[in-house]
Design an enzyme around this catalytic site. Structure first.
Site, PDB file in Angstrom:
ATOM      1  N   ARG A 191      -8.807  -0.469   4.252  1.00 44.96           N
ATOM      2  CA  ARG A 191      -7.902   0.550   3.723  1.00 44.96           C
ATOM      3  C   ARG A 191      -6.550  -0.062   3.374  1.00 44.96           C
ATOM      4  NH1 ARG A 191      -6.545   4.820   7.530  1.00 44.96           N
ATOM      5  NH2 ARG A 191      -5.146   5.139   5.797  1.00 44.96           N
ATOM      6  N   ARG A 236       0.839  14.546  13.379  1.00 40.13           N
ATOM      7  CA  ARG A 236       1.365  14.384  12.021  1.00 40.13           C
ATOM      8  C   ARG A 236       1.428  15.688  11.229  1.00 40.13           C
ATOM      9  NH1 ARG A 236      -1.073   8.898   9.603  1.00 40.13           N
ATOM     10  NH2 ARG A 236       0.860   8.852   8.437  1.00 40.13           N
ATOM     11  N   CYS A 245      -4.917  12.962  12.949  1.00 41.96           N
ATOM     12  CA  CYS A 245      -5.494  11.647  12.731  1.00 41.96           C
ATOM     13  C   CYS A 245      -5.280  10.829  13.984  1.00 41.96           C
ATOM     14  CB  CYS A 245      -4.894  10.967  11.520  1.00 41.96           C
ATOM     15  SG  CYS A 245      -3.303  10.256  11.842  1.00 41.96           S
ATOM     16  N   ASP A 270       4.559   0.513  12.023  1.00 41.18           N
ATOM     17  CA  ASP A 270       3.342  -0.091  11.467  1.00 41.18           C
ATOM     18  C   ASP A 270       3.161  -1.553  11.885  1.00 41.18           C
ATOM     19  OD1 ASP A 270       2.697   2.285  10.271  1.00 41.18           O
ATOM     20  OD2 ASP A 270       3.392   1.718   8.270  1.00 41.18           O
ATOM     21  N   LYS A 315       0.834  -1.210   0.000  1.00 37.94           N
ATOM     22  CA  LYS A 315       0.000   0.000   0.000  1.00 37.94           C
ATOM     23  C   LYS A 315       0.867   1.259   0.000  1.00 37.94           C
ATOM     24  CE  LYS A 315      -1.766   1.617   4.039  1.00 37.94           C
ATOM     25  NZ  LYS A 315      -1.517   3.038   4.360  1.00 37.94           N
ATOM     26  N   ASN A 316       1.872   1.288   0.889  1.00 39.12           N
ATOM     27  CA  ASN A 316       2.613   2.532   1.082  1.00 39.12           C
ATOM     28  C   ASN A 316       3.634   2.818  -0.018  1.00 39.12           C
ATOM     29  OD1 ASN A 316       1.058   3.046   3.252  1.00 39.12           O
ATOM     30  ND2 ASN A 316       2.622   2.580   4.804  1.00 39.12           N
TER      31      ASN A 316
HETATM   32  N1  EPU Z   1       6.729  14.610  10.824  1.00 38.18           N
HETATM   33  C1  EPU Z   1       6.862  15.940  11.151  1.00 38.18           C
HETATM   34  N2  EPU Z   1       6.716  16.870  10.148  1.00 38.18           N
HETATM   35  C2  EPU Z   1       6.454  16.505   8.847  1.00 38.18           C
HETATM   36  C3  EPU Z   1       6.327  15.136   8.535  1.00 38.18           C
HETATM   37  C4  EPU Z   1       6.477  14.198   9.554  1.00 38.18           C
HETATM   38  O1  EPU Z   1       7.100  16.298  12.296  1.00 38.18           O
HETATM   39  O2  EPU Z   1       6.332  17.386   7.991  1.00 38.18           O
HETATM   40  C5  EPU Z   1       6.889  13.599  11.898  1.00 38.18           C
HETATM   41  C6  EPU Z   1       5.604  12.789  12.096  1.00 38.18           C
HETATM   42  O3  EPU Z   1       4.688  13.459  12.935  1.00 38.18           O
HETATM   43  C7  EPU Z   1       6.123  11.511  12.703  1.00 38.18           C
HETATM   44  C8  EPU Z   1       7.484  11.340  12.009  1.00 38.18           C
HETATM   45  O4  EPU Z   1       7.825  12.634  11.488  1.00 38.18           O
HETATM   46  O5  EPU Z   1       6.332  11.700  14.079  1.00 38.18           O
HETATM   47  C9  EPU Z   1       7.490  10.332  10.871  1.00 38.18           C
HETATM   48  O6  EPU Z   1       6.374  10.529  10.028  1.00 38.18           O
HETATM   49  P1  EPU Z   1       6.438  10.217   8.453  1.00 38.18           P
HETATM   50  O7  EPU Z   1       6.389  11.510   7.726  1.00 38.18           O
HETATM   51  O8  EPU Z   1       7.565   9.302   8.185  1.00 38.18           O
HETATM   52  O9  EPU Z   1       5.054   9.456   8.247  1.00 38.18           O
HETATM   53  P2  EPU Z   1       4.122   9.510   6.966  1.00 38.18           P
HETATM   54  O10 EPU Z   1       4.952   9.697   5.766  1.00 38.18           O
HETATM   55  O11 EPU Z   1       2.991  10.423   7.205  1.00 38.18           O
HETATM   56  C10 EPU Z   1       4.274   6.961   6.374  1.00 38.18           C
HETATM   57  C11 EPU Z   1       3.319   5.812   6.241  1.00 38.18           C
HETATM   58  C12 EPU Z   1       2.793   5.437   7.608  1.00 38.18           C
HETATM   59  C13 EPU Z   1       3.989   5.024   8.486  1.00 38.18           C
HETATM   60  C14 EPU Z   1       5.005   6.175   8.545  1.00 38.18           C
HETATM   61  C15 EPU Z   1       6.268   5.827   9.305  1.00 38.18           C
HETATM   62  C16 EPU Z   1       2.331   5.997   4.049  1.00 38.18           C
HETATM   63  C17 EPU Z   1       1.126   6.263   3.225  1.00 38.18           C
HETATM   64  N3  EPU Z   1       2.218   6.175   5.370  1.00 38.18           N
HETATM   65  O12 EPU Z   1       3.549   8.038   6.954  1.00 38.18           O
HETATM   66  O13 EPU Z   1       1.940   4.316   7.443  1.00 38.18           O
HETATM   67  O14 EPU Z   1       3.544   4.716   9.788  1.00 38.18           O
HETATM   68  O15 EPU Z   1       5.373   6.564   7.208  1.00 38.18           O
HETATM   69  O16 EPU Z   1       6.893   4.733   8.732  1.00 38.18           O
HETATM   70  O17 EPU Z   1       3.368   5.629   3.549  1.00 38.18           O
HETATM   71  C18 EPU Z   1       0.035   2.982   7.795  1.00 38.18           C
HETATM   72  O18 EPU Z   1       0.271   2.447   6.692  1.00 38.18           O
HETATM   73  O19 EPU Z   1      -0.819   2.521   8.609  1.00 38.18           O
HETATM   74  C19 EPU Z   1       0.778   4.185   8.171  1.00 38.18           C
HETATM   75  C20 EPU Z   1       0.370   5.010   9.124  1.00 38.18           C
END
Ligand code: EPU
Length: 429
Positions: free
Chosen positions: A408, A131, A126, A316, A22-23
């Protein structure tokens, strides 16, 4: 709303086919916005999030065609999706769509790179934490974007095009790495992304971008070097197998006992999690077909785990491991370092008899002899599936509510588990 009913206590035996990730699929679909030629993705999983993103991309003008069944295909074969963004007619991603799925915010990078502007709703909070999007915006600013926030929307403009830049993320972010990488691919000159996410899904997207003509060095490392190009072109790419689905079923088998081959799984995508399972006493074996997981008779040893960016233990899989450790003989310790509020499953696991205490970002799980079935519900995808894992081992009936969370991210979950002997069914309505 559909529910899932489970009669616990049956071992799992057989084969579970692993779907495309998915990701990786979501950002790969978004990458189609970077070119006016057709991007073909193979091994696309049938998931609610994929359908929602089709809708969102359609709103920007992307034509999407999903191939029908081909000779030799069965119900486990992933879909082939043709995405053609020859005409982007709308650079706005509205609130009512982005608020349904955070990853849709990531359209901002390609829209900006290709069209010089984007208006994208802020995704909002969320169930697993606040996030924020500051890293995405800082990266785009470094590349020469003017950013304004107005009425809940990010207004991004780069009238003279994006300029290559050095971006150093203060902490690892999967999404912000996708944004920076896609935007930098069409920027003028060289960009360097430091402290980039090394998650396999980021590398999968980078490899697809390379096939589209992007010049990227350092794939799989924390420093990505991108030489911007003027245009990207058509390409065909197969989505890599889902490591979180793999780890989830591995934990399900560890929980119930039995012997299951996770067909198409790649151990190197989740080595840390497989090592944890081995430490817990589970047999893990790489085979020609995928990864074999077995536990016969022996109990589960407790473990200590801290979630971390790849190659560490994935956040995850944290909820699923917690469900598993609720039956270990001893006390386990799990520390969550990625999201500040990702313990929503704790109170639901407690309804099944798990003994878990929380102290800030750390959970202590005191293994119990037996879990007992109960009605449960969860507020996010991975938390929901941890309840399914617990239900598979609990005595009696567990009813998991709010199944739409599972849809999802898990393709035909109940069918895959039932085929291995689980007493699990979807109850409509
Ligand atoms: N963060 C910030 N600022 C930003 C972006 C992120 O502070 O601008 C923080 C977040 O709050 C968090 C950390 O950085 O504490 C890491 O977040 P990341 O940006 O890596 O998460 P994401 O890209 O929003 C993806 C996956 C998530 C997975 C995370 C971590 C997808 C669609 N989503 O989210 O997957 O948990 O990386 O590996 O790829 C899931 O599939 O259930 C899921 C939540």
């Amino acid at each position: 709303m559909d529910r899932i009913r489970i009669q616990g206590g049956r071992a799992l035996n057989g084969t579970i086919p692993i779907s495309g990730a998915k990701n990786a699929t979501l950002p790969l679909m978004i990458a189609s916005l970077l070119t006016d030629e057709t991007l073909i993705l193979d091994n696309v999983p049938r998931l609610a999030d994929v359908a929602l993103l089709q809708h969102i991309l359609g709103n920007h003008g992307v034509d999407i065609m999903v191939s029908g069944k081909r000779a030799g295909d069965n119900e486990h074969t992933g879909q082939s999706m043709h995405l053609s963004a020859s005409n982007i007619v709308d650079t706005t991603a509205p609130y009512h769509l982005v608020s349904k799925m955070r990853a849709s915010f990531w359209v901002i990078g390609p829209l900006l790179a290709r069209m010089g502007e984007a208006k994208v709703s802020m995704p909002g909070g969320c169930a697993i934490g606040t996030r924020p999007i500051d890293f995405h915006l800082d990266a785009l600013k470094a590349l020469g974007t003017e950013i304004d926030i107005e009425a809940g929307y990010v207004l991004a403009k780069a009238p003279r095009g994006l300029q290559g830049a050095r971006i150093n993320f203060p902490r690892v972010s999967v999404g912000a790495t996708h944004t920076a990488l896609m935007a930098a691919s069409l920027a003028n000159g060289e960009s360097v992304i430091e402290n980039a996410a090394r998650e396999p899904e980021v590398s999968d997207v980078a490899e697809c971008l390379q096939k589209m003509g992007a010049k990227i060095d350092g794939i799989g490392t924390s420093t990505l070097r991108i030489q911007g190009v003027k245009h990207l072109h058509a390409a065909r790419h197969a989505v890599l197998p889902d490591r979180i689905e793999t780890g989830t079923y591995a934990m399900a088998v560890a929980m119930t006992g039995g012997d299951v081959t996770l067909a198409g799984a790649r151990a190197e995508l989740l080595q840390d999690a497989l090592d944890v399972l081995q430490k817990a006493g589970v047999t893990v074996q790489t085979t020609n077909e995928g990864v074999r997981i077995a536990r016969n008779g022996a109990g589960l040893a407790p473990v200590e785990v801290t979630t971390a960016p790849f190659p560490g233990f994935p956040t995850d899989l944290q909820a699923q491991l917690m469900a598993l450790m609720s039956r270990a003989s001893g006390t386990s310790k799990i520390t969550e370092t990625i999201f500040e509020n990702r313990f929503m499953h704790v109170s639901e696991l407690a309804r099944l008899g798990a003994r878990i205490s929380l102290d800030g970002d750390t959970a202590l799980i005191e293994g119990v002899e037996k879990l007992k079935g109960a009605p449960v519900m969860a507020t996010d995808l991975r938390a929901s599936v941890s309840l399914v894992i617990a239900g598979l081992a609990a005595e009696g009936e567990t009813m998991v509510h709010r199944v739409y969370h599972l849809d999802r991210g898990f393709e035909r979950l109940e069918e895959k588990l039932a085929a291995c002997g689980a007493a699990i069914e979807r109850v409509a309505g």
